[in-house]
Design a protein around this motif. Sequence first.
Motif, PDB file in Angstrom:
ATOM      1  N   GLY A   1       0.815  -1.216   0.000  1.00  0.00           N
ATOM      2  CA  GLY A   1       0.000   0.000   0.000  1.00  0.00           C
ATOM      3  C   GLY A   1       0.845   1.261   0.000  1.00  0.00           C
ATOM      4  N   ALA A   2       1.609   1.474  -1.051  1.00  0.00           N
ATOM      5  CA  ALA A   2       2.479   2.657  -1.124  1.00  0.00           C
ATOM      6  C   ALA A   2       1.631   3.934  -1.214  1.00  0.00           C
ATOM      7  N   SER A   3       1.631   4.689  -0.131  1.00  0.00           N
ATOM      8  CA  SER A   3       0.913   5.975  -0.050  1.00  0.00           C
ATOM      9  C   SER A   3      -0.588   5.828  -0.228  1.00  0.00           C
ATOM     10  N   VAL A   4      -1.126   4.655   0.084  1.00  0.00           N
ATOM     11  CA  VAL A   4      -2.559   4.417  -0.066  1.00  0.00           C
ATOM     12  C   VAL A   4      -3.144   3.905   1.247  1.00  0.00           C
ATOM     13  N   VAL A   5      -4.242   4.536   1.684  1.00  0.00           N
ATOM     14  CA  VAL A   5      -4.991   4.031   2.830  1.00  0.00           C
ATOM     15  C   VAL A   5      -5.713   2.744   2.386  1.00  0.00           C
ATOM     16  N   PRO A   6      -5.489   1.614   3.060  1.00  0.00           N
ATOM     17  CA  PRO A   6      -6.099   0.353   2.607  1.00  0.00           C
ATOM     18  C   PRO A   6      -7.627   0.373   2.714  1.00  0.00           C
ATOM     19  N   GLU A   7      -8.263  -0.112   1.652  1.00  0.00           N
ATOM     20  CA  GLU A   7      -9.725  -0.128   1.621  1.00  0.00           C
ATOM     21  C   GLU A   7     -10.294  -1.481   2.030  1.00  0.00           C
ATOM     22  N   ARG A   8      -9.399  -2.454   2.244  1.00  0.00           N
ATOM     23  CA  ARG A   8      -9.853  -3.788   2.602  1.00  0.00           C
ATOM     24  C   ARG A   8      -8.794  -4.482   3.441  1.00  0.00           C
ATOM     25  N   CYS A   9      -9.229  -5.250   4.413  1.00  0.00           N
ATOM     26  CA  CYS A   9      -8.313  -6.056   5.229  1.00  0.00           C
ATOM     27  C   CYS A   9      -8.925  -7.440   5.406  1.00  0.00           C
ATOM     28  N   ARG A  10      -8.106  -8.462   5.182  1.00  0.00           N
ATOM     29  CA  ARG A  10      -8.594  -9.848   5.224  1.00  0.00           C
ATOM     30  C   ARG A  10      -7.748 -10.652   6.211  1.00  0.00           C
ATOM     31  N   VAL A  11      -8.436 -11.339   7.107  1.00  0.00           N
ATOM     32  CA  VAL A  11      -7.779 -12.185   8.103  1.00  0.00           C
ATOM     33  C   VAL A  11      -8.290 -13.619   7.931  1.00  0.00           C
ATOM     34  N   THR A  12      -7.401 -14.597   8.096  1.00  0.00           N
ATOM     35  CA  THR A  12      -7.812 -16.000   8.052  1.00  0.00           C
ATOM     36  C   THR A  12      -7.574 -16.634   9.414  1.00  0.00           C
ATOM     37  N   TYR A  13      -8.568 -17.363   9.863  1.00  0.00           N
ATOM     38  CA  TYR A  13      -8.462 -18.127  11.110  1.00  0.00           C
ATOM     39  C   TYR A  13      -8.525 -19.623  10.796  1.00  0.00           C
ATOM     40  N   ASP A  14      -7.700 -20.390  11.511  1.00  0.00           N
ATOM     41  CA  ASP A  14      -7.803 -21.848  11.497  1.00  0.00           C
ATOM     42  C   ASP A  14      -8.675 -22.222  12.689  1.00  0.00           C
ATOM     43  N   ARG A  15      -9.824 -22.801  12.412  1.00  0.00           N
ATOM     44  CA  ARG A  15     -10.790 -23.159  13.461  1.00  0.00           C
ATOM     45  C   ARG A  15     -10.834 -24.670  13.581  1.00  0.00           C
ATOM     46  N   ARG A  16     -10.389 -25.187  14.716  1.00  0.00           N
ATOM     47  CA  ARG A  16     -10.444 -26.630  14.960  1.00  0.00           C
ATOM     48  C   ARG A  16     -11.732 -26.955  15.707  1.00  0.00           C
ATOM     49  N   LEU A  17     -12.484 -27.911  15.166  1.00  0.00           N
ATOM     50  CA  LEU A  17     -13.870 -28.129  15.563  1.00  0.00           C
ATOM     51  C   LEU A  17     -14.056 -29.378  16.411  1.00  0.00           C
ATOM     52  N   LEU A  18     -14.988 -29.292  17.337  1.00  0.00           N
ATOM     53  CA  LEU A  18     -15.391 -30.451  18.119  1.00  0.00           C
ATOM     54  C   LEU A  18     -16.597 -31.118  17.457  1.00  0.00           C
ATOM     55  N   VAL A  19     -16.947 -32.295  17.938  1.00  0.00           N
ATOM     56  CA  VAL A  19     -18.087 -33.016  17.375  1.00  0.00           C
ATOM     57  C   VAL A  19     -19.353 -32.172  17.535  1.00  0.00           C
ATOM     58  N   GLY A  20     -20.096 -32.024  16.451  1.00  0.00           N
ATOM     59  CA  GLY A  20     -21.358 -31.304  16.500  1.00  0.00           C
ATOM     60  C   GLY A  20     -21.265 -29.830  16.158  1.00  0.00           C
ATOM     61  N   GLU A  21     -20.055 -29.295  16.036  1.00  0.00           N
ATOM     62  CA  GLU A  21     -19.920 -27.879  15.675  1.00  0.00           C
ATOM     63  C   GLU A  21     -20.133 -27.734  14.166  1.00  0.00           C
ATOM     64  N   THR A  22     -21.218 -27.090  13.784  1.00  0.00           N
ATOM     65  CA  THR A  22     -21.577 -26.971  12.372  1.00  0.00           C
ATOM     66  C   THR A  22     -20.963 -25.724  11.746  1.00  0.00           C
ATOM     67  N   ASP A  23     -20.972 -25.677  10.414  1.00  0.00           N
ATOM     68  CA  ASP A  23     -20.471 -24.497   9.714  1.00  0.00           C
ATOM     69  C   ASP A  23     -21.292 -23.256  10.071  1.00  0.00           C
ATOM     70  N   THR A  24     -22.605 -23.430  10.229  1.00  0.00           N
ATOM     71  CA  THR A  24     -23.480 -22.310  10.597  1.00  0.00           C
ATOM     72  C   THR A  24     -23.109 -21.760  11.973  1.00  0.00           C
ATOM     73  N   GLU A  25     -22.868 -22.658  12.918  1.00  0.00           N
ATOM     74  CA  GLU A  25     -22.507 -22.242  14.276  1.00  0.00           C
ATOM     75  C   GLU A  25     -21.158 -21.530  14.299  1.00  0.00           C
ATOM     76  N   VAL A  26     -20.208 -22.034  13.538  1.00  0.00           N
ATOM     77  CA  VAL A  26     -18.867 -21.433  13.481  1.00  0.00           C
ATOM     78  C   VAL A  26     -18.945 -19.974  13.041  1.00  0.00           C
ATOM     79  N   LEU A  27     -19.743 -19.712  11.996  1.00  0.00           N
ATOM     80  CA  LEU A  27     -19.875 -18.342  11.494  1.00  0.00           C
ATOM     81  C   LEU A  27     -20.684 -17.471  12.452  1.00  0.00           C
ATOM     82  N   ALA A  28     -21.715 -18.052  13.068  1.00  0.00           N
ATOM     83  CA  ALA A  28     -22.571 -17.281  13.976  1.00  0.00           C
ATOM     84  C   ALA A  28     -21.797 -16.770  15.190  1.00  0.00           C
ATOM     85  N   GLN A  29     -20.830 -17.562  15.665  1.00  0.00           N
ATOM     86  CA  GLN A  29     -20.025 -17.137  16.817  1.00  0.00           C
ATOM     87  C   GLN A  29     -19.259 -15.850  16.513  1.00  0.00           C
TER      88      GLN A  29
END
Length: 393
Positions: free
Chosen positions: A238-266
């Motif tokens: 970002g040379a002389s530019v205020v960033p318009e977007r920031c992206r973060v990635t998380y590694d989520r390790r799941l227990l039995v019964g944790e659904t994709d919907t629940e992961v995002l809702a948290q």
Amino acid sequence: MAMEWSESLVSLCREMIRRPSLSGQEKEMADFVEQRMIELGFDSVERDHYGNVSGRIVLGSGGRRILFEGHMDHVDIVDPSKWTHDPFGAEVVDGRIYGRATSDMKGNLAASIMAAALIKKEKADLNGEIIVAGSVHEECFEGVASEAIGKRWNPDCVVIGEASSLNLKRGQRGRAEVVLETYGKSAHSSNPEVGLNAVKAMVPLLSAIENEFEPKEQPVLGKGILELTDIISSPYPGASVVPERCRVTYDRRLLVGETDTEVLAQIQKIIDEEKGRNPQLKANVSLAVGRETCYTGDSIEATRYAPGWLFPEDNWFVAAAMRGLREAGLNPELSHYAFCTNGSYYAGKAGIPTIGFGGSLESLAHVVDEYIEIDQLEKACLGYMGIIRSVLG
């Protein structure tokens, strides 16, 4: 132990190691596996659109169908100069076979192919079917290519041949790749007040997630995990530019019964709370989507979500496998994998009784100078034979 088949098993494993097979580049390995299955007397061998290879053996009048699955792909060699053994040389030194994928997991795939062939040759009083499958793209997508294998064969039970130090694994945590994005407004960094810095919007959100996310916990699998693995702004650099977007990635390790919907809702709940403190915040959470091309030319695509699974100790297949391993002269402990496997499809999504069993240490996956001990390879083969006899006897 019959040295005749032991030598054949070692030779089979070494030939596999000599064939590099990165994800999407498994064709030479698949061709070899198919040919060896035919030579070893499998009743039929076939491939699907992804390039998975499945060999079938029918015993007696048929019956239960047991599937042994091992992935043919492996991770890359980052720096060959750090290896003291040729990664694809399959050198045998002091009772060990060295090379990429010896432990993860061509050794155990070789052992399951040999075990199935030896059982057929025994002409024992068994009734059922053995399927041995070499799968593709496991290192990119746990359980995705496996769905094609599972739907083709509809097995009654599944053995995942990942390294387990010859112990019986009855479950694993799952895995999701969570993407969090904040949005701003681009501006020249000499005049930042006319823009909105997406990175500065992300920082308090990350802090809130760190402080407010409460992982669930289970007696066997332990705690769920949410770990930040990367962060990048856009435009970058970002040379002389205020960033318009920031992206973060998380590694989520799941227990039995944790659904994709629940992961995002948290995470969405924390975003909503942060918006209450900062009405300017624009943020979105989603699961990453992976897209790759198979060696067959077909695309493989999936949301990066692989559920956890765990079977009770008295599950019929867990009990039968344990009995078979002990009758084969092994002394396995009951435990679970720390990492994610293709069992996420068979057990986690399809609900098929599944275990993990294989020779070698779990800690040898993806390391420099990866190896499998020949003794572990032989005992894995004996163990697979014991499981077959127990389930189909």
